[in-house]
Design a protein around this motif. Structure first.
Motif, short mmCIF file in Angstrom:
data_model
loop_
_atom_site.label_atom_id
_atom_site.label_comp_id
_atom_site.label_asym_id
_atom_site.label_seq_id
_atom_site.Cartn_x
_atom_site.Cartn_y
_atom_site.Cartn_z
N MET A 31 0.96 -0.89 0.29
CA MET A 31 -0.52 0.02 -0.11
C MET A 31 0.79 1.50 -0.51
O MET A 31 2.06 1.40 0.93
CB MET A 31 -0.99 -0.13 0.83
CG MET A 31 -1.78 -1.20 1.11
SD MET A 31 -3.51 -1.02 -0.33
CE MET A 31 -4.30 0.57 0.67
N PRO A 32 0.19 2.36 -0.26
CA PRO A 32 0.85 3.17 -0.96
C PRO A 32 0.41 4.35 0.88
O PRO A 32 -0.17 4.06 1.32
CB PRO A 32 0.45 4.09 -1.54
CG PRO A 32 -1.25 3.57 -2.07
CD PRO A 32 -1.00 2.69 -1.37
N VAL A 33 1.82 5.39 1.31
CA VAL A 33 1.82 5.93 2.62
C VAL A 33 1.51 7.45 1.89
O VAL A 33 1.76 7.89 0.83
CB VAL A 33 3.11 5.72 2.83
CG1 VAL A 33 3.99 6.98 3.91
CG2 VAL A 33 3.29 4.29 3.23
N ILE A 75 -7.51 -3.43 -3.92
CA ILE A 75 -7.41 -4.71 -4.75
C ILE A 75 -7.25 -4.76 -6.34
O ILE A 75 -6.93 -5.10 -7.13
CB ILE A 75 -7.57 -5.96 -4.05
CG1 ILE A 75 -7.93 -6.37 -2.37
CG2 ILE A 75 -7.65 -7.30 -4.96
CD1 ILE A 75 -8.52 -6.90 -1.74
N ASN A 76 -8.36 -3.95 -6.95
CA ASN A 76 -8.12 -4.07 -8.16
C ASN A 76 -7.41 -2.65 -8.07
O ASN A 76 -7.61 -3.11 -10.21
CB ASN A 76 -9.75 -3.62 -8.48
CG ASN A 76 -10.80 -4.45 -7.68
OD1 ASN A 76 -10.17 -5.81 -7.60
ND2 ASN A 76 -12.61 -4.27 -8.00
N LYS A 77 -7.07 -2.04 -8.02
CA LYS A 77 -5.50 -1.64 -8.21
C LYS A 77 -4.59 -1.66 -8.53
O LYS A 77 -3.20 -0.92 -8.75
CB LYS A 77 -5.75 0.15 -7.46
CG LYS A 77 -7.19 1.24 -7.81
CD LYS A 77 -6.57 2.35 -7.14
CE LYS A 77 -5.52 2.87 -8.30
NZ LYS A 77 -5.34 4.55 -7.92
N GLY A 78 -4.54 -3.29 -7.85
CA GLY A 78 -3.42 -3.82 -7.30
C GLY A 78 -2.64 -3.52 -6.67
O GLY A 78 -1.82 -3.60 -6.67
N PHE A 79 -3.28 -3.30 -5.38
CA PHE A 79 -2.64 -3.18 -4.08
C PHE A 79 -2.83 -3.83 -3.45
O PHE A 79 -4.11 -4.44 -3.35
CB PHE A 79 -2.51 -1.75 -3.63
CG PHE A 79 -1.75 -0.81 -4.40
CD1 PHE A 79 -0.82 -0.48 -3.91
CD2 PHE A 79 -2.50 -0.13 -5.42
CE1 PHE A 79 0.27 0.56 -4.45
CE2 PHE A 79 -1.64 0.38 -6.53
CZ PHE A 79 -0.53 0.97 -5.78
N ASN A 80 -2.23 -4.56 -2.42
CA ASN A 80 -2.18 -5.30 -1.33
C ASN A 80 -3.38 -4.77 -0.34
O ASN A 80 -1.91 -4.19 0.60
CB ASN A 80 -0.89 -6.59 -0.68
CG ASN A 80 -1.83 -7.32 0.22
OD1 ASN A 80 -2.08 -7.56 0.52
ND2 ASN A 80 -0.34 -8.39 0.19
N PHE A 81 -4.24 -5.00 -0.23
CA PHE A 81 -4.55 -4.27 1.24
C PHE A 81 -4.02 -4.43 2.76
O PHE A 81 -4.02 -3.52 3.35
CB PHE A 81 -6.12 -4.45 0.62
CG PHE A 81 -6.72 -2.73 2.41
CD1 PHE A 81 -6.93 -1.56 1.37
CD2 PHE A 81 -8.11 -3.58 2.89
CE1 PHE A 81 -7.67 -1.01 2.29
CE2 PHE A 81 -8.52 -2.93 3.86
CZ PHE A 81 -8.39 -1.56 3.75
N GLY A 82 -4.16 -5.98 2.66
CA GLY A 82 -3.54 -6.44 4.03
C GLY A 82 -2.46 -6.33 4.26
O GLY A 82 -1.20 -5.92 5.74
N MET A 83 -1.30 -5.34 3.83
CA MET A 83 0.10 -4.53 3.59
C MET A 83 0.18 -3.91 3.99
O MET A 83 0.79 -2.78 3.16
CB MET A 83 1.17 -4.85 2.43
CG MET A 83 2.34 -5.37 2.88
SD MET A 83 3.54 -5.66 1.21
CE MET A 83 2.81 -7.50 0.63
N ARG A 84 -0.36 -3.04 5.57
CA ARG A 84 -0.59 -1.82 5.03
C ARG A 84 0.99 -1.16 5.66
O ARG A 84 1.80 -2.00 6.58
CB ARG A 84 -1.58 -1.73 6.32
CG ARG A 84 -1.56 -3.03 7.84
CD ARG A 84 -2.18 -3.06 8.64
NE ARG A 84 -2.10 -3.23 10.46
CZ ARG A 84 -2.28 -4.59 9.57
NH1 ARG A 84 -3.59 -5.66 9.31
NH2 ARG A 84 -2.15 -5.15 11.38
N HIS A 85 0.96 -0.14 5.97
CA HIS A 85 1.91 0.99 7.00
C HIS A 85 1.13 2.12 7.63
O HIS A 85 -0.41 2.83 7.30
CB HIS A 85 2.08 1.30 5.47
CG HIS A 85 3.02 0.46 4.87
ND1 HIS A 85 4.38 -0.38 5.30
CD2 HIS A 85 2.82 -0.08 3.52
CE1 HIS A 85 4.85 -0.60 4.19
NE2 HIS A 85 4.34 -1.04 3.36
#
Length: 329
Positions: A31-33, A75-85
Motif C-alpha cells: 500500500m502507498p503511504v 485490490i482492483n488497483k493492484g495493491f495488497n490491502f493487508g500490507m498496511r503502513h
C-alpha cells in the motif's frame, strides 16, 4: 455481560466472496503511504474526512464480512490491502490542511478506509492529533473495531477532546469480540467519552444470528447507550446471503448488493445517523441516552431509508448516498 450470555457465535463465520478469495496477495504491491491531512483541499473526497492513520487494513481472508468496499477498490488497483503502513504525520502540514477546511466543518471522520486500532502506536499518534484539532474547535468521530485498546491516558485525552468513538458490532462477530468491544465502550464512557455502539444491522433468516442481533440491541438499551445503526451491504456472491431473509432489497447505488435499510428506527437509543449523514456543524455532547431523553433533544437521520420505506417503495433520492472512491489525490 448478562445480556450476551446466550450469544451464539457458532455461526460467526467470516463471510467471504469467491471473487476476492481467489486473488493471490503475493502478486499485489504494498500500500502507498500518505501524509495525514484533512478535507477536500488536501485531496480527500469530502471535507469531513481525515486521512486514516493506516494506509491499508486487514488481509483479504479477514476483511470485514467479506464485503469491504475499500479493500476491493485497492485490490482492483493492484495493491495488497493487508500490507498496511502507518501514514506520515507532519504537524505543520496537518495544521495547514485544518486551516483550509470550510469554517462550518466542526468534525472529522477517522476510520474511512482503515482502523486506527490496528496498533497501540496508531492510538498514540491519534491522541495528540485531537489536541491540535481542539485548538480549532473540531472533534473527531472515530469508527473502530477495537483490535487493540488505547491506554487509559490516551482514552482520557480523546474524551477531553470530545472524540466520539463508534465501535462496530454485529451478529456475526464472535462472542469474545462483542464482549471486548462492550468492555471498551464502558471504559471510554467511564472517562467521560462519547462511546457509541455502531450496529451493523441485517435481516437474518438464521435464528441464531437473528437472536444475536436482538441480544446486542437489548444490551444497548439496558446499558443506556446512545447508538447508531449502519445497515450492512452484502454483494450477490457473498456466502453470508445464505443466512439472509428472502425478501431481498438492493442498495440504491449498488445494484449488486443486498441491503435492508434501518431496522431499529423505533428503538429510541438509535439516535445518531451514520457519519455520511452528519451535517458539517455536527456537535453532540450527550453520553447516556437517558440524559438526552431527559433534555428532549432530537436528531434527524437525514433521509436514510428504513426497511419499511423499502417495502412501501417510498421515493429514495440516490444523491443522499454520498459515496466516493477510496483514493487520495
Amino acid at each position: 455481560m448478562n445480556h450476551l450470555l446466550h450469544f451464539d457465535d457458532s455461526r460467526a463465520i467470516a463471510f467471504q466472496r469467491p471473487s476476492l478469495k481467489s486473488i493471490s496477495e503475493k502478486d499485489l504491491a504494498e500500500m502507498p503511504v500518505y501524509d495525514i491531512l484533512c478535507g477536500k483541499s488536501a485531496g480527500l473526497p469530502f471535507d469531513y474526512l481525515m486521512t486514516d492513520v493506516y494506509s491499508g487494513c486487514l488481509p483479504i481472508k479477514s476483511i470485514c464480512y467479506g464485503n469491504c468496499s475499500a479493500a476491493e477498490y485497492w485490490i482492483n488497483k493492484g495493491f495488497n490491502f493487508g500490507m498496511r503502513h502507518i501514514n506520515r504525520f507532519d504537524e505543520a502540514k496537518f495544521r495547514e490542511s485544518i486551516v483550509n477546511l470550510p469554517s462550518q466543518q466542526r468534525w472529522l471522520r477517522q476510520g474511512w478506509v482503515s482502523d486506527c486500532s490496528l496498533s497501540k502506536k496508531s492510538w498514540d499518534l491519534l491522541g495528540p492529533a485531537t489536541d491540535i484539532l481542539m485548538e480549532y474547535n473540531i472533534r473527531l468521530v472515530i469508527i473502530s473495531k477495537i483490535f487493540t485498546k488505547p491506554s487509559l491516558e490516551i482514552m482520557r485525552q480523546l474524551a477531553q477532546n470530545k472524540a466520539e468513538i463508534r465501535v462496530s458490532i454485529s451478529a456475526i462477530d464472535t462472542k469474545r469480540e462483542i464482549e471486548k468491544r462492550f468492555e471498551f465502550l464502558d471504559a471510554y464512557r467511564q472517562v467521560g467519552g462519547l462511546a457509541v455502539p455502531y450496529l451493523m444491522s441485517f435481516r437474518y433468516a438464521d435464528a441464531a444470528l437473528k437472536n444475536n442481533q436482538e441480544l446486542i440491541v437489548s444490551k444497548i438499551i439496558a446499558d443506556d447507550y446512545i447508538a447508531s445503526e449502519h445497515p450492512l451491504r452484502l454483494s450477490n456472491d457473498n456466502a453470508g446471503l445464505e443466512s439472509a431473509e428472502e425478501d431481498r432489497h438492493y442498495h440504491p447505488k449498488f445494484a449488486d448488493q443486498t441491503w435492508f435499510g434501518r431496522l431499529y428506527n423505533d428503538a429510541g437509543n438509535f439516535v445518531l445517523p451514520p457519519p455520511t449523514f452528519l451535517p458539517p456543524e455536527y456537535d453532540f455532547n450527550y453520553i447516556r441516552y437517558s440524559d438526552l431523553a431527559k433534555a428532549g433533544a432530537q436528531f434527524s437521520f437525514n433521509n436514510l431509508p428504513t426497511y419499511q420505506d423499502l417495502i412501501e417503495k417510498n421515493l429514495i433520492h440516490t444523491n443522499t448516498f454520498d459515496h466516493a472512491n477510496y483514493d487520495v489525490k
